[in-house]
Design a protein around this motif. Sequence first.
Motif, PDB file in Angstrom:
ATOM      1  N   LYS A  18       0.818  -1.212   0.000  1.00 29.98           N
ATOM      2  CA  LYS A  18       0.000   0.000   0.000  1.00 29.98           C
ATOM      3  C   LYS A  18       0.856   1.268   0.000  1.00 29.98           C
ATOM      4  O   LYS A  18       0.383   2.335  -0.339  1.00 29.98           O
ATOM      5  N   SER A  19       2.131   1.121   0.373  1.00 34.40           N
ATOM      6  CA  SER A  19       3.001   2.296   0.451  1.00 34.40           C
ATOM      7  C   SER A  19       4.426   1.929   0.035  1.00 34.40           C
ATOM      8  O   SER A  19       4.779   0.758  -0.064  1.00 34.40           O
ATOM      9  N   TYR A  20       5.215   2.977  -0.192  1.00 37.40           N
ATOM     10  CA  TYR A  20       6.611   2.808  -0.615  1.00 37.40           C
ATOM     11  C   TYR A  20       7.421   3.932   0.004  1.00 37.40           C
ATOM     12  O   TYR A  20       6.967   5.081   0.049  1.00 37.40           O
ATOM     13  N   GLU A  21       8.608   3.620   0.481  1.00 33.09           N
ATOM     14  CA  GLU A  21       9.505   4.626   1.035  1.00 33.09           C
ATOM     15  C   GLU A  21      10.825   4.593   0.280  1.00 33.09           C
ATOM     16  O   GLU A  21      11.317   3.525  -0.082  1.00 33.09           O
ATOM     17  N   SER A  22      11.371   5.781   0.059  1.00 33.63           N
ATOM     18  CA  SER A  22      12.631   5.910  -0.665  1.00 33.63           C
ATOM     19  C   SER A  22      13.481   6.983   0.010  1.00 33.63           C
ATOM     20  O   SER A  22      12.954   7.997   0.457  1.00 33.63           O
ATOM     21  N   PRO A  23      14.799   6.789   0.047  1.00 25.99           N
ATOM     22  CA  PRO A  23      15.663   7.805   0.633  1.00 25.99           C
ATOM     23  C   PRO A  23      15.736   9.075  -0.228  1.00 25.99           C
ATOM     24  O   PRO A  23      16.125  10.123   0.240  1.00 25.99           O
ATOM     25  N   ARG A  24      15.325   8.965  -1.485  1.00 35.77           N
ATOM     26  CA  ARG A  24      15.331  10.128  -2.380  1.00 35.77           C
ATOM     27  C   ARG A  24      13.970  10.242  -3.069  1.00 35.77           C
ATOM     28  O   ARG A  24      13.187   9.308  -3.059  1.00 35.77           O
ATOM     29  N   GLN A  25      13.732  11.370  -3.671  1.00 37.09           N
ATOM     30  CA  GLN A  25      12.467  11.618  -4.340  1.00 37.09           C
ATOM     31  C   GLN A  25      12.366  10.785  -5.625  1.00 37.09           C
ATOM     32  O   GLN A  25      13.314  10.717  -6.402  1.00 37.09           O
ATOM     33  N   VAL A  26      11.214  10.148  -5.823  1.00 32.81           N
ATOM     34  CA  VAL A  26      10.964   9.339  -7.021  1.00 32.81           C
ATOM     35  C   VAL A  26      10.442  10.252  -8.122  1.00 32.81           C
ATOM     36  O   VAL A  26       9.728  11.221  -7.863  1.00 32.81           O
ATOM     37  N   GLU A  27      10.789   9.940  -9.378  1.00 34.64           N
ATOM     38  CA  GLU A  27      10.346  10.739 -10.515  1.00 34.64           C
ATOM     39  C   GLU A  27       9.596   9.870 -11.520  1.00 34.64           C
ATOM     40  O   GLU A  27       9.822   8.655 -11.602  1.00 34.64           O
TER      41      GLU A  27
END
Length: 76
Positions: A18-27
């Motif tokens: 349901k969610s996703y986390e990333s150390p940087r902004q996704v494009e």
Amino acid sequence: MHSYILKFLAVEGDMKPKSYESPRQVEVGEVIELDNGMWHFVMDIRTLKTGTQLVLAESAQTAQQAATLGKQMQDD
């Protein structure tokens, strides 16, 4: 850490995250690997009242397959 809500354009079954986390902004146009081990092409990014949503193309077993599927969906 950037947190995202996920929206799937294809039916992914009950095991979809349901969610996703990333150390940087996704494009848009990136391919990401989710916790379930599947790869997805990011079709769109939407700002919602509840957070930022990634709109994802159909899942694939590899990053290269996900990129190909996503680009095909963009062309439709």
